[in-house]
Design a protein around this motif. Structure first.
Motif, mmCIF file in Angstrom:
data_model
loop_
_atom_site.group_PDB
_atom_site.id
_atom_site.type_symbol
_atom_site.label_atom_id
_atom_site.label_comp_id
_atom_site.label_asym_id
_atom_site.label_seq_id
_atom_site.Cartn_x
_atom_site.Cartn_y
_atom_site.Cartn_z
ATOM 1 N N ASP A 4 0.862 -1.182 0.000
ATOM 2 C CA ASP A 4 0.000 0.000 0.000
ATOM 3 C C ASP A 4 0.900 1.233 0.000
ATOM 4 O O ASP A 4 1.627 1.488 0.971
ATOM 5 N N THR A 5 0.834 2.008 -1.063
ATOM 6 C CA THR A 5 1.730 3.153 -1.222
ATOM 7 C C THR A 5 1.150 4.467 -0.692
ATOM 8 O O THR A 5 1.758 5.521 -0.879
ATOM 9 N N ILE A 7 -0.573 5.443 2.834
ATOM 10 C CA ILE A 7 -1.089 5.243 4.190
ATOM 11 C C ILE A 7 -0.660 6.440 5.041
ATOM 12 O O ILE A 7 0.368 7.065 4.780
ATOM 13 N N MET A 26 -2.793 -3.534 8.467
ATOM 14 C CA MET A 26 -1.873 -4.234 7.566
ATOM 15 C C MET A 26 -1.873 -5.735 7.850
ATOM 16 O O MET A 26 -1.895 -6.550 6.928
ATOM 17 N N ILE A 31 -1.318 -6.744 4.166
ATOM 18 C CA ILE A 31 -0.497 -5.726 3.521
ATOM 19 C C ILE A 31 0.944 -5.938 3.980
ATOM 20 O O ILE A 31 1.253 -5.793 5.165
ATOM 21 N N ALA A 34 4.265 -0.773 3.365
ATOM 22 C CA ALA A 34 3.474 0.448 3.178
ATOM 23 C C ALA A 34 4.380 1.669 3.116
ATOM 24 O O ALA A 34 5.414 1.735 3.801
ATOM 25 N N GLY A 216 -2.922 2.149 -3.589
ATOM 26 C CA GLY A 216 -2.873 3.018 -2.422
ATOM 27 C C GLY A 216 -4.278 3.193 -1.894
ATOM 28 O O GLY A 216 -5.252 3.025 -2.632
#
Length: 269
Positions: A4-5, A7, A26, A31, A34, A216
């Motif tokens: 996830d880019t 957060i 996460m 995930i 991040a 994201g």
């Protein structure tokens, strides 16, 4: 794997996103890594009025808090340094601190709306130059308001062709069409899917190829279960990314690139 880019953590105005909530979300939604930024760097409120002095923190303090979060979770949390161009220029202390922590620092984060400045304002240039010096991308909040329109990113990308820009949200509160078109035109402009519906993601990949878009979410903006539902309990727009519906409409390479491979390469994780 999922990366996830987009957060956040921190407390500002009516928003409180705790680090433990980030880590719990996460874990719950698998995930693996991040890119995280600190919302305490917000300069202006929702009416774009400068926040009172007692609610402002120095940019170096925000940066150190973000990097400390990454250091406490190595290989899992990485830092996007949210900057404050309306009130501060990059200090020698900030430049040095980021340079010696490049293992954790993966981007400069600019939020035109909450700084009440467009990306093309002269106050933004020192931060673009900082990203160039550090060889990290610039993540830019994009939306339909006057400060955040993606045309500003297009102009900056033309002015700084050796800097990589990420249009976060693909222009929030629009149909994403203009942002997708701009990404298709410029080699150094990329996108993320924060608040981007699956239909727009499919359009993006068809128009721009499968190397320029990264997952994201803005988690945990709606709490622990941002990936599944909003604060009112309605299904999140991210559900198709997790329940297989989006994967059914993309080939394996497209989906893997979107969900983690592009981010791994782009941010050098």
């Amino acid at each position: 794997m999922i990366i996830d880019t987009h957060i956040h953590f921190g407390s500002m105005m009516n928003v409180n996103m705790k680090k433990k909530t980030v880590l719990m979300a996460m874990e719950k939604y698998n995930i693996s890594k991040a890119i995280v930024s600190n919302i305490q760097s917000i300069e202006c409120d929702y009416q774009q009025k400068l926040l009172p002095e007692e609610k402002q923190i120095p940019m170096i303090s925000s940066a150190k808090a973000t990097i400390d979060f990454a250091k406490d979770n190595p290989g899992k949390i990485y830092a996007a340094i949210w900057v404050k161009p309306l009130q501060e220029s990059p200090s020698a202390e900030l430049e040095y601190y980021l340079k010696v922590n490049l293992e954790y620092v993966k981007a400069i984060k600019i939020h035109p709306f909450h700084s009440a400045l467009s990306l093309t304002d002269e106050k933004m240039e020192p931060y673009i130059q900082l990203a160039r010096m550090l060889d990290v991308p610039v993540i830019v909040h994009t939306a339909g308001d006057e400060y955040s329109r993606c045309e500003h990113v297009l102009k900056a990308a033309k002015q700084f062709p050796d800097v990589r820009f990420v249009m976060a949200h693909l222009e929030l509160c629009t149909n994403n069409e203009r942002a997708i078109e701009i990404c298709s035109e410029m080699e150094n402009i990329y996108g993320d899917t924060a608040w981007v519906p699956a239909e727009s993601t499919i359009k993006f990949i068809k128009k721009c190829g499968n190397k320029k878009l990264m997952f994201g979410s803005d988690s945990p903006i709606d709490g622990l279960d941002t990936y599944a539902k909003n604060k009112q309990g309605q299904p999140s727009l991210y559900l198709p990314y997790f329940n297989g519906k989006l994967k059914e409409k993309l080939n394996d390479e497209d989906f893997e690139n979107l969900m983690w491979k592009n981010a791994q390469d782009f941010y050098r994780l």
